[in-house]
Design an enzyme around this catalytic site. Structure first.
Site, short mmCIF file in Angstrom:
data_model
loop_
_atom_site.label_atom_id
_atom_site.label_comp_id
_atom_site.label_asym_id
_atom_site.label_seq_id
_atom_site.Cartn_x
_atom_site.Cartn_y
_atom_site.Cartn_z
N GLY A 8 101.37 69.16 44.91
CA GLY A 8 100.70 68.54 43.77
C GLY A 8 101.47 68.90 42.51
O GLY A 8 100.93 68.98 41.41
N ILE A 13 98.33 70.28 36.39
CA ILE A 13 98.45 71.72 36.68
C ILE A 13 99.82 71.99 37.30
O ILE A 13 100.50 72.95 36.96
CB ILE A 13 97.36 72.18 37.67
CG1 ILE A 13 95.98 72.00 37.05
CG2 ILE A 13 97.57 73.64 38.08
CD1 ILE A 13 94.83 72.12 38.06
N ASP A 151 87.96 81.33 36.02
CA ASP A 151 86.63 81.80 35.60
C ASP A 151 86.74 83.20 34.98
O ASP A 151 86.03 83.51 34.01
CB ASP A 151 85.67 81.83 36.79
CG ASP A 151 85.52 80.45 37.42
OD1 ASP A 151 85.43 79.48 36.65
OD2 ASP A 151 85.53 80.34 38.65
N HIS A 179 83.09 78.50 42.59
CA HIS A 179 83.78 77.93 41.43
C HIS A 179 83.17 76.58 41.05
O HIS A 179 83.82 75.55 41.14
CB HIS A 179 85.28 77.80 41.69
CG HIS A 179 86.01 77.17 40.53
ND1 HIS A 179 86.14 77.80 39.31
CD2 HIS A 179 86.59 75.96 40.38
CE1 HIS A 179 86.77 77.01 38.47
NE2 HIS A 179 87.06 75.88 39.10
N MET A 230 94.64 76.51 33.58
CA MET A 230 94.63 76.67 35.04
C MET A 230 95.99 77.05 35.57
O MET A 230 96.12 77.86 36.50
CB MET A 230 94.14 75.37 35.71
CG MET A 230 94.06 75.47 37.21
SD MET A 230 92.92 76.79 37.73
CE MET A 230 93.96 77.72 38.85
N1 LIG Z 1 90.45 76.03 40.87
C1 LIG Z 1 90.31 75.79 39.59
O1 LIG Z 1 89.90 76.66 38.83
C2 LIG Z 1 90.70 74.48 39.02
C3 LIG Z 1 90.93 73.41 39.84
N2 LIG Z 1 91.31 72.19 39.33
C4 LIG Z 1 91.54 71.11 40.29
O2 LIG Z 1 92.93 70.96 40.53
C5 LIG Z 1 93.20 69.64 40.99
C6 LIG Z 1 94.40 69.04 40.27
O3 LIG Z 1 94.11 68.86 38.90
P1 LIG Z 1 95.19 68.20 37.91
O4 LIG Z 1 96.52 68.83 38.10
O5 LIG Z 1 94.58 68.17 36.57
O6 LIG Z 1 95.23 66.72 38.49
P2 LIG Z 1 96.43 65.64 38.34
O7 LIG Z 1 95.87 64.32 38.74
O8 LIG Z 1 97.06 65.76 37.01
O9 LIG Z 1 97.48 66.13 39.42
C7 LIG Z 1 97.22 66.10 40.80
C8 LIG Z 1 98.51 65.82 41.51
O10 LIG Z 1 98.24 65.82 42.91
C9 LIG Z 1 99.07 64.82 43.48
N3 LIG Z 1 98.62 64.46 44.82
C10 LIG Z 1 97.65 63.59 45.17
N4 LIG Z 1 97.57 63.51 46.51
C11 LIG Z 1 98.51 64.33 47.01
C12 LIG Z 1 98.93 64.69 48.31
N5 LIG Z 1 98.35 64.17 49.41
N6 LIG Z 1 99.94 65.56 48.44
C13 LIG Z 1 100.54 66.10 47.36
N7 LIG Z 1 100.19 65.81 46.09
C14 LIG Z 1 99.19 64.94 45.93
C15 LIG Z 1 99.04 63.68 42.47
O11 LIG Z 1 100.12 62.78 42.66
C16 LIG Z 1 99.13 64.46 41.16
O12 LIG Z 1 100.47 64.62 40.73
C17 LIG Z 1 91.89 68.86 40.77
O13 LIG Z 1 91.21 68.75 41.99
C18 LIG Z 1 91.13 69.74 39.81
O14 LIG Z 1 89.74 69.56 39.90
C19 LIG Z 1 91.48 72.03 37.99
C20 LIG Z 1 91.29 73.07 37.12
C21 LIG Z 1 90.82 74.35 37.56
O1 LIG Z 2 86.18 71.64 35.47
C1 LIG Z 2 86.95 71.14 36.31
O2 LIG Z 2 86.71 70.11 36.97
C2 LIG Z 2 88.23 71.84 36.57
C3 LIG Z 2 87.94 73.24 36.89
O3 LIG Z 2 87.66 73.60 38.02
C4 LIG Z 2 87.83 74.17 35.76
O4 LIG Z 2 88.30 73.88 34.64
O5 LIG Z 2 87.25 75.24 35.98
#
Ligand SMILES: NC(=O)C1=CN([C@@H]2O[C@H](COP(=O)(O)OP(=O)(O)OC[C@H]3O[C@@H](n4cnc5c(N)ncnc54)[C@H](O)[C@@H]3O)[C@@H](O)[C@H]2O)C=CC1
Ligand SMILES: O=C([O-])CC(=O)C(=O)O
Length: 330
Positions: A8, A13, A151, A179, A230
């Site tokens: 990803g 991120i 968090d 989370h 993140m």
């Molecule tokens: N654990 C945490 O605390 C947090 C988790 N997240 C989660 O992280 C994830 C990504 O968020 P962002 O980077 O903002 O999204 P984004 O949409 O900017 O990036 C996601 C990337 O994943 C890629 N992708 C989609 N399917 C794929 C696959 N099968 N294999 C490889 N890459 C693939 C996309 O092409 C894209 O480049 C979301 O699910 C979000 O909710 C976000 C913030 C905090």
């Molecule tokens: O809020 C969201 O969807 C992304 C996330 O997990 C965070 O920012 O903690």
């Protein structure tokens, strides 16, 4: 010699996280995988004069397998982010399948890798990952981590504001549970060094930690969720783990793990009634070496938060496990 993979890597991120890993002296090889744009991101990062050899992979020609092959650490921020009005659980239908597919590849070509799952809903994508690894016969709970560090990062920041501390990094603020929303349980009674949260500010502070993600989703107004904070949080956890693997002692960080598979975890699983839970884990050469029991002497208010969290987690965990066993037919 550490090979790190970001799956990803072209996303909001993925790009800054890949940048931070590219700068790490602990990483010698950095493989970037995504369904789009990795050649460009990798070419760009590869001009940075740091240690890690950086390469990009797309799905064509078994790109995921080539990227993941013999990885030491795989960080997964692949999948869609939230838009205003959505819960993290609303991401399940798309992200569950994405994570499952990536874990299947990891199980095949990098069965010993440390896997750090960022993709939401973490409460469910980690159980999915565990079940996939179990089915492939390569599950080791000490090596699978749901990244909940954001968090903790938020809690440090918000507590420092209220407690009038100029440097949030001097505070250790444990956050446990899951989370998402009410599954996130900040333990302000366990902040070190201890701080006094005024009674009239307690509920709002808990709420801000639990719903910090929504604050960012709202501010980005349709353009996604937290990415830069993140990336920092994901890197902070990855770096701690890599340092611990390299022999640094005494490194502890909460992570959402499968409790029964980690020394000291069984007891917490019994106390809470859930097998997947974010707890402080002591990190070492085998990954999560030990669960640190932080549940003793928590306050009544924290007990109430914990009870709510467990209720939510039970459903989220079951949803993930069920999906892994019976994925919807295409
Ligand atoms: N654990 C945490 O605390 C947090 C988790 N997240 C989660 O992280 C994830 C990504 O968020 P962002 O980077 O903002 O999204 P984004 O949409 O900017 O990036 C996601 C990337 O994943 C890629 N992708 C989609 N399917 C794929 C696959 N099968 N294999 C490889 N890459 C693939 C996309 O092409 C894209 O480049 C979301 O699910 C979000 O909710 C976000 C913030 C905090
Ligand atoms: O809020 C969201 O969807 C992304 C996330 O997990 C965070 O920012 O903690």
């Amino acid at each position: 010699m550490v090979k790190a993979v970001v799956a990803g890597a072209s996303g909001g991120i993925g790009q800054p996280l890949s940048l931070l890993l590219k700068l790490s002296p602990l990483v010698s090889e950095l493989a970037l995988y995504d369904v789009v744009n990795t050649p460009g991101v990798a070419a760009d990062l590869s001009h940075i004069s740091s240690n890690a050899k950086t390469t990009g992979y797309l799905p064509a020609n078994d790109g995921a397998k080539a990227a993941f092959k013999d990885a030491d650490i795989i960080v997964i921020p692949a999948g869609i982010p939230r838009k205003p009005g959505m819960t993290r659980d609303d991401l399940f239908n798309i992200n569950a399948g994405i994570v499952k597919g990536l874990i299947e590849v990891a199980a095949e070509v990098a069965p010993k890798a440390f896997i750090l799952v960022i993709s939401n809903p973490v409460n469910s994508t980690v159980p999915i990952s565990a079940e996939v690894l179990k089915a492939k016969g390569v599950f080791n709970a000490q090596r699978l981590f749901g990244v909940t560090t954001l968090d903790i990062v938020r809690a440090e920041t918000f507590v420092a504001e209220i407690a009038g501390k100029s440097n949030p990094q001097e505070l250790n603020v444990p956050v446990i549970g899951g989370h998402s929303g009410e599954t996130i349980v900040p333990l302000f009674s366990k902040v070190a060094p201890a701080v006094k949260i005024p009674d009239d500010k307690y509920d709002a502070l808990v709420n801000r930690v639990q719903f910090g993600g929504d604050e960012v989703v709202k501010a980005k107004d349709g353009l996604g969720s937290a990415t830069l904070s993140m990336a920092y949080a994901g890197y902070r956890f990855a770096e701690k783990l890599l340092k611990a693997v390299a022999g640094v002692k005494g490194l502890v960080e909460p992570s959402y793990v499968y409790l029964p598979g980690i020394p000291g975890g069984e007891e917490i699983a019994k106390k809470t009634g859930v097998d997947f839970f974010s707890v402080p884990v002591e990190l070492g050469p085998n990954g999560a070496e030990k669960v640190v029991d932080i549940l003793g002497d928590i306050t009544e208010k924290e007990e109430t938060l914990l009870k709510k969290a467990v209720e939510g987690l039970q459903d989220n965990i079951k949803k993930g496990v069920d999906f892994a066993h019976n994925p919807p037919q295409k």
